[in-house]
Design an enzyme around this catalytic site. Structure first.
Site, PDB file in Angstrom:
ATOM      1  N   LYS A  57       0.814  -1.231   0.000  1.00 53.13           N
ATOM      2  CA  LYS A  57       0.000   0.000   0.000  1.00 53.13           C
ATOM      3  C   LYS A  57       0.843   1.275   0.000  1.00 53.13           C
ATOM      4  O   LYS A  57       0.475   2.266  -0.613  1.00 53.13           O
ATOM      5  CB  LYS A  57      -0.954   0.006   1.203  1.00 53.13           C
ATOM      6  N   ASP A  92     -10.419   2.885   2.995  1.00 58.75           N
ATOM      7  CA  ASP A  92     -10.688   2.198   4.274  1.00 58.75           C
ATOM      8  C   ASP A  92     -11.524   3.040   5.241  1.00 58.75           C
ATOM      9  O   ASP A  92     -12.435   2.534   5.897  1.00 58.75           O
ATOM     10  CB  ASP A  92      -9.374   1.798   4.965  1.00 58.75           C
TER      11      ASP A  92
HETATM   12  N1  LIG Z   1     -12.544  -4.907   8.246  1.00 57.80           N
HETATM   13  C1  LIG Z   1     -11.695  -4.422   7.349  1.00 57.80           C
HETATM   14  O1  LIG Z   1     -12.057  -4.057   6.231  1.00 57.80           O
HETATM   15  C2  LIG Z   1     -10.240  -4.273   7.718  1.00 57.80           C
HETATM   16  C3  LIG Z   1      -9.410  -3.421   6.978  1.00 57.80           C
HETATM   17  C4  LIG Z   1      -8.079  -3.302   7.357  1.00 57.80           C
HETATM   18  C5  LIG Z   1      -7.597  -4.024   8.423  1.00 57.80           C
HETATM   19  N2  LIG Z   1      -8.432  -4.852   9.104  1.00 57.80           N
HETATM   20  C6  LIG Z   1      -7.942  -5.594  10.272  1.00 57.80           C
HETATM   21  O2  LIG Z   1      -7.486  -4.630  11.197  1.00 57.80           O
HETATM   22  C7  LIG Z   1      -6.383  -5.126  11.945  1.00 57.80           C
HETATM   23  C8  LIG Z   1      -5.224  -4.119  11.867  1.00 57.80           C
HETATM   24  O3  LIG Z   1      -4.795  -4.013  10.518  1.00 57.80           O
HETATM   25  P1  LIG Z   1      -3.634  -2.982  10.092  1.00 57.80           P
HETATM   26  O4  LIG Z   1      -3.472  -3.124   8.646  1.00 57.80           O
HETATM   27  O5  LIG Z   1      -3.859  -1.648  10.678  1.00 57.80           O
HETATM   28  O6  LIG Z   1      -2.375  -3.657  10.833  1.00 57.80           O
HETATM   29  P2  LIG Z   1      -1.011  -2.971  11.273  1.00 57.80           P
HETATM   30  O7  LIG Z   1      -0.726  -1.760  10.459  1.00 57.80           O
HETATM   31  O8  LIG Z   1      -0.012  -4.069  11.323  1.00 57.80           O
HETATM   32  O9  LIG Z   1      -1.294  -2.475  12.794  1.00 57.80           O
HETATM   33  C9  LIG Z   1      -1.486  -3.412  13.803  1.00 57.80           C
HETATM   34  C10 LIG Z   1      -1.920  -2.712  15.083  1.00 57.80           C
HETATM   35  O10 LIG Z   1      -2.207  -3.713  16.072  1.00 57.80           O
HETATM   36  C11 LIG Z   1      -1.424  -3.437  17.244  1.00 57.80           C
HETATM   37  N3  LIG Z   1      -1.037  -4.693  17.909  1.00 57.80           N
HETATM   38  C12 LIG Z   1      -0.569  -5.809  17.318  1.00 57.80           C
HETATM   39  N4  LIG Z   1      -0.304  -6.766  18.264  1.00 57.80           N
HETATM   40  C13 LIG Z   1      -0.624  -6.189  19.461  1.00 57.80           C
HETATM   41  C14 LIG Z   1      -0.565  -6.652  20.817  1.00 57.80           C
HETATM   42  N5  LIG Z   1      -0.136  -7.891  21.104  1.00 57.80           N
HETATM   43  N6  LIG Z   1      -0.984  -5.812  21.785  1.00 57.80           N
HETATM   44  C15 LIG Z   1      -1.438  -4.558  21.489  1.00 57.80           C
HETATM   45  N7  LIG Z   1      -1.506  -4.079  20.218  1.00 57.80           N
HETATM   46  C16 LIG Z   1      -1.092  -4.877  19.240  1.00 57.80           C
HETATM   47  C17 LIG Z   1      -0.212  -2.682  16.733  1.00 57.80           C
HETATM   48  O11 LIG Z   1       0.363  -1.966  17.805  1.00 57.80           O
HETATM   49  P3  LIG Z   1       1.900  -1.513  17.736  1.00 57.80           P
HETATM   50  O12 LIG Z   1       1.922  -0.221  17.006  1.00 57.80           O
HETATM   51  O13 LIG Z   1       2.270  -1.377  19.170  1.00 57.80           O
HETATM   52  O14 LIG Z   1       2.665  -2.618  17.031  1.00 57.80           O
HETATM   53  C18 LIG Z   1      -0.863  -1.789  15.674  1.00 57.80           C
HETATM   54  O15 LIG Z   1      -1.483  -0.675  16.274  1.00 57.80           O
HETATM   55  C19 LIG Z   1      -6.068  -6.497  11.334  1.00 57.80           C
HETATM   56  O16 LIG Z   1      -6.694  -7.474  12.134  1.00 57.80           O
HETATM   57  C20 LIG Z   1      -6.723  -6.447   9.974  1.00 57.80           C
HETATM   58  O17 LIG Z   1      -7.121  -7.723   9.507  1.00 57.80           O
HETATM   59  C21 LIG Z   1      -9.748  -4.980   8.791  1.00 57.80           C
END
Ligand SMILES: NC(=O)c1ccc[n+]([C@@H]2O[C@H](COP(=O)([O-])OP(=O)(O)OC[C@H]3O[C@@H](n4cnc5c(N)ncnc54)[C@H](OP(=O)(O)O)[C@@H]3O)[C@@H](O)[C@H]2O)c1
Length: 280
Positions: free
Chosen positions: A71, A108
């Site tokens: 992205k 998004d």
């Molecule tokens: N429904 C939809 O259309 C949609 C769209 C996009 C994403 N999603 C979902 O949203 C989620 C996040 O996606 P993303 O793309 O934003 O991922 P990302 O950029 O990798 O961000 C992950 C986030 O989760 C936090 N995190 C991960 N492990 C953690 C833990 N053990 N304890 C506390 N915080 C933790 C990270 O915190 P740190 O900064 O501290 O690492 C960060 O804020 C995923 O599950 C994805 O599948 C859904």
């Protein structure tokens, strides 16, 4: 569906891309509208991504979606992009323009908001305090949209404090970072709580958060959709809060691309939700 030689083509680039629900989602709409069109998965490794993206116009593609990990590279590769995509540093939808250039957007945030409105018709962030757990790509997009909608305060709660601070600072006024261990302060008097972390997802740890300080009428949204009923949503429902599950965000964020590529305004309904969820 047998394609003609004039068929419209789009697809999704990612690495890997085999987990993506987008071919299933767009394929459903293509069938529903009986279009002479197709939407294909395109597994493209990072070192080949810019060249693959730039090849779309020459190959006659109408456009593409871009997913993890491309992205950010997509933003750097497109010819032009929306202000939102530039602010977020990430593009997920690309439309090949009539002159052969690539235009990028990030859908998004609008997908999230449209999904909330499916559950709570007419909901607006204007004048409200909202708490977002996470500061990754999805959290940024949601925060940007809610802030742009006129939220009174966007509270970013993240495990890594510096990422929360950077996101809050990028939004400017009406935004603040909250320490993960002080989440109670972010939940008090919030009208919306969003889980935009990976916590609660199948194979990931549970989201441990005390919902006690959250008002009983606050909306609780989880963007994790596998499982659909996350532990957070079950706990919120048990205390009477309205809840919003995550699959609709994925469905709504896809609408703009489909319309631009194939010339039809697609609808998000229960049949689509069921069909896409069956692909998990
Ligand atoms: N429904 C939809 O259309 C949609 C769209 C996009 C994403 N999603 C979902 O949203 C989620 C996040 O996606 P993303 O793309 O934003 O991922 P990302 O950029 O990798 O961000 C992950 C986030 O989760 C936090 N995190 C991960 N492990 C953690 C833990 N053990 N304890 C506390 N915080 C933790 C990270 O915190 P740190 O900064 O501290 O690492 C960060 O804020 C995923 O599950 C994805 O599948 C859904």
């Amino acid at each position: 569906m047998i394609l003609s030689a004039k068929a419209r083509i789009a697809g999704v680039m990612g690495w890997p891309v085999s987990h993506s629900l987008s071919p299933r989602l767009h394929g459903f709409w293509i069938e529903r509208h009986q279009l002479d069109a197709t939407y294909i998965p395109m597994p493209v490794p990072s070192d080949k991504f810019p060249a693959a993206l730039r090849a779309l116009p020459a190959l006659g593609f109408a456009g593409a979606n871009v997913t993890v990990p491309h992205k950010e590279a997509a933003l750097a590769t497109v010819d032009d992009a929306t202000a939102e995509a530039r602010a977020l540093g990430a593009v997920n939808t690309i439309v090949v323009q009539k002159n052969g250039t690539l235009f990028g957007s990030n859908t998004d945030g609008q997908g999230f908001l449209a999904n909330v409105r499916d559950f709570v018709p007419g909901w607006s962030a204007r004048g409200k305090r909202v708490a977002i757990l996470g500061a990754g790509g999805a959290a940024k997009a949601i925060a940007w949209t809610l802030h742009g909608e006129g939220a009174d305060e966007v509270r970013i709660v993240n495990r890594t404090p510096d990422r929360a601070k950077a996101l809050a600072a990028s939004l400017g006024n009406r935004a603040r970072a909250v320490d993960w261990d002080s989440s109670a302060g972010a939940l008090a008097d919030a009208a919306l709580l969003v889980n935009a972390t990976t916590l609660g997802m199948k194979g990931q740890p549970r989201l441990e958060i005390d919902l006690g300080p959250l008002p009983g009428d606050a909306i609780v949204a989880d963007i994790v959709y596998n499982p659909l009923d996350t532990d957070l949503l079950l706990r919120a429902r048990a205390r009477g809060n309205p809840t919003v599950d995550g699959i609709g965000m994925l469905l709504h964020q896809a609408r703009g691309g489909f319309n631009a590529w194939f010339g039809q305004e697609p609808v998000v309904d229960q049949a689509l939700r069921d069909f896409v969820l069956a692909g998990l």
